[in-house]
Scaffold this active site. Structure first.
Site, mmCIF file in Angstrom:
data_model
loop_
_atom_site.group_PDB
_atom_site.id
_atom_site.type_symbol
_atom_site.label_atom_id
_atom_site.label_comp_id
_atom_site.label_asym_id
_atom_site.label_seq_id
_atom_site.Cartn_x
_atom_site.Cartn_y
_atom_site.Cartn_z
ATOM 1 N N HIS A 92 -10.588 4.336 0.340
ATOM 2 C CA HIS A 92 -11.886 4.199 0.705
ATOM 3 C C HIS A 92 -11.842 4.118 2.199
ATOM 4 O O HIS A 92 -12.673 4.385 2.874
ATOM 5 C CB HIS A 92 -12.258 2.644 0.262
ATOM 6 N N ASP A 94 -7.934 4.046 -5.641
ATOM 7 C CA ASP A 94 -8.213 4.214 -4.209
ATOM 8 C C ASP A 94 -6.971 4.477 -3.341
ATOM 9 O O ASP A 94 -6.281 3.625 -2.994
ATOM 10 C CB ASP A 94 -8.372 2.593 -4.085
ATOM 11 N N GLY A 101 -9.058 -4.429 8.071
ATOM 12 C CA GLY A 101 -7.999 -3.740 8.626
ATOM 13 C C GLY A 101 -6.682 -3.618 8.116
ATOM 14 O O GLY A 101 -6.078 -2.624 8.709
ATOM 15 N N SER A 131 -6.339 -2.837 5.204
ATOM 16 C CA SER A 131 -6.491 -1.747 4.087
ATOM 17 C C SER A 131 -5.486 -0.445 4.181
ATOM 18 O O SER A 131 -5.086 -0.002 5.407
ATOM 19 C CB SER A 131 -7.905 -1.028 4.091
ATOM 20 N N SER A 149 -5.890 -2.525 -1.226
ATOM 21 C CA SER A 149 -7.114 -1.835 -1.654
ATOM 22 C C SER A 149 -8.561 -2.795 -1.233
ATOM 23 O O SER A 149 -9.123 -2.502 -0.319
ATOM 24 C CB SER A 149 -7.545 -1.841 -3.010
#
Length: 358
Positions: free
Chosen positions: A203, A232, A312, A314, A329
């Site tokens: 993402h 993802d 952040g 991620s 994720s």
């Protein structure tokens, strides 16, 4: 520009298989007193034993988890014959009500219904149920639809409400920077042609074509592959040859931790996450193969943990010791009050782009 040192953990694409002979289900020559005694096992060896038992006993096993306090593998079984085989292999058998087929049927039914954003589910071998999480946005008709589906599945499914909203973790700030968003680098990798890059969350890669080490800094990499939703993960190629790309995770205390292998984690084992917003936090794995329904779409096959995370973080790495497990994720909650976080399996990401850690 001075060489920018991206501190992430590197892992190998091949899981180290150690002492498989020691976890075989073949007859043992030990005496009767030692055959039935559960063995204390380190997490990697427990994982190998779990995979061996699941493969050999097939439908008689309904999941497994690691008892980190006793350092033992616990295996859910549905008959005495399987319990005896588990015991002889050195693990702890636990007789349960629901078979793997029943749990899988429940998950398939949940996966087949129209996606309800704010929900997630995963089979929890510790309680022999499929646990459905529903955040505060699941109300009205959506909640009624969820309840109808869950009711049709009986006691094999348990619903738990969460107090925080389920979301992807993406925000602006320190880390790897795109034009609009900030994420965290996961693991440095080498592709089939010998080129260097890194994997991060899909993402993140799906909304940013280029990445920099800081706001306004020159680009250091370009996104060449990204998938989200469904899965993802993303692959970013380095475009700046001056960049150092060590195979270690930044522990945010002036040190790093090397990674020597990639693997899939077990339920209840201890894990650590590193990210650019909240740095290093620890917790436990609470599920594997989780389905998560974000507002942007559904992602399946994720690792569920009790590790907190925030925007952040991620794309950051999930690991334990020298083993890498996943890429952050999303989740719910924060690092002030705690929460739940979900991870793309690292082994799946490496396989998707035919890359190895390096």
């Amino acid at each position: 520009m001075k060489p920018f040192r991206i501190r992430v953990r590197a892992v190998l694409t091949a899981v180290a298989v150690t002492a498989l002979a020691a976890v075989s289900l073949s007859p043992q020559s030990a005496d009767a007193r030692s055959v039935g005694a559960p063995r204390t096992l380190p997490e990697p060896l427990a994982g190998e034993l779990a995979r061996t038992l699941v493969g050999r006993l097939d439908g008689a096993v309904a999941g497994a988890y690691y008892d980190s306090g006793a350092h033992r593998l616990v295996v859910d079984v549905t008959d005495r014959k399987a319990a005896d085989a588990v015991r002889k292999a050195g693990a702890v058998p636990k007789e349960v009500t629901y078979s793997q087929v029943q749990l899988d049927t429940a998950r398939v039914t949940l996966d087949a219904m129209p996606a309800i954003p704010g929900t997630a589910w995963v089979a929890d071998p510790r309680i022999n149920r499929v646990v459905v999480s529903a955040d505060p946005t699941v109300t009205g008709d959506r909640l009624a639809r969820l309840n109808r589906t869950v009711k049709s599945l009986g006691d094999a499914v348990l619903v738990r409400r969460t107090s925080a909203k389920l979301t992807r973790y993406i925000a602006g700030g320190d880390g790897i920077f795109g034009a609009k968003y900030r994420c965290s680098l996961g693991f440095n990798v080498v592709d089939a042609s010998g080129g260097h890059g890194f994997v991060t969350a899909g993402h993140c890669g799906s909304v940013e074509p280029q990445w920099a080490p800081g706001p306004g800094a020159p680009w250091i990499g370009k996104t060449v592959g990204a998938e989200f939703p469904g899965v993802d993960h993303a692959f970013v190629q380095h475009t700046d040859g001056t960049i150092d790309h060590p195979g270690a995770v930044n522990l945010y205390n002036g040190t790093t931790q090397p990674i020597t292998q990639a693997a899939d984690p077990m339920v209840d084992q201890a894990v650590t996450r590193s990210g650019s917003t909240t740095h290093v936090h620890e917790g436990k794995v609470t599920g594997v193969g989780a389905t998560v329904n974000y507002p942007e779409g559904t992602v399946r096959g994720l690792i569920q943990t009790t590790v907190c995370a925030e925007g952040g973080d991620s794309g950051g790495p999930l690991f334990s010791g020298t083993t890498g497990y996943g890429i952050l994720s999303g989740g719910s909650g924060n690092c002030m009050t705690g929460g739940t976080s979900y991870y793309e399996p690292l082994t799946r990401a490496l396989g998707a782009y035919n890359v190895r850690l390096g």
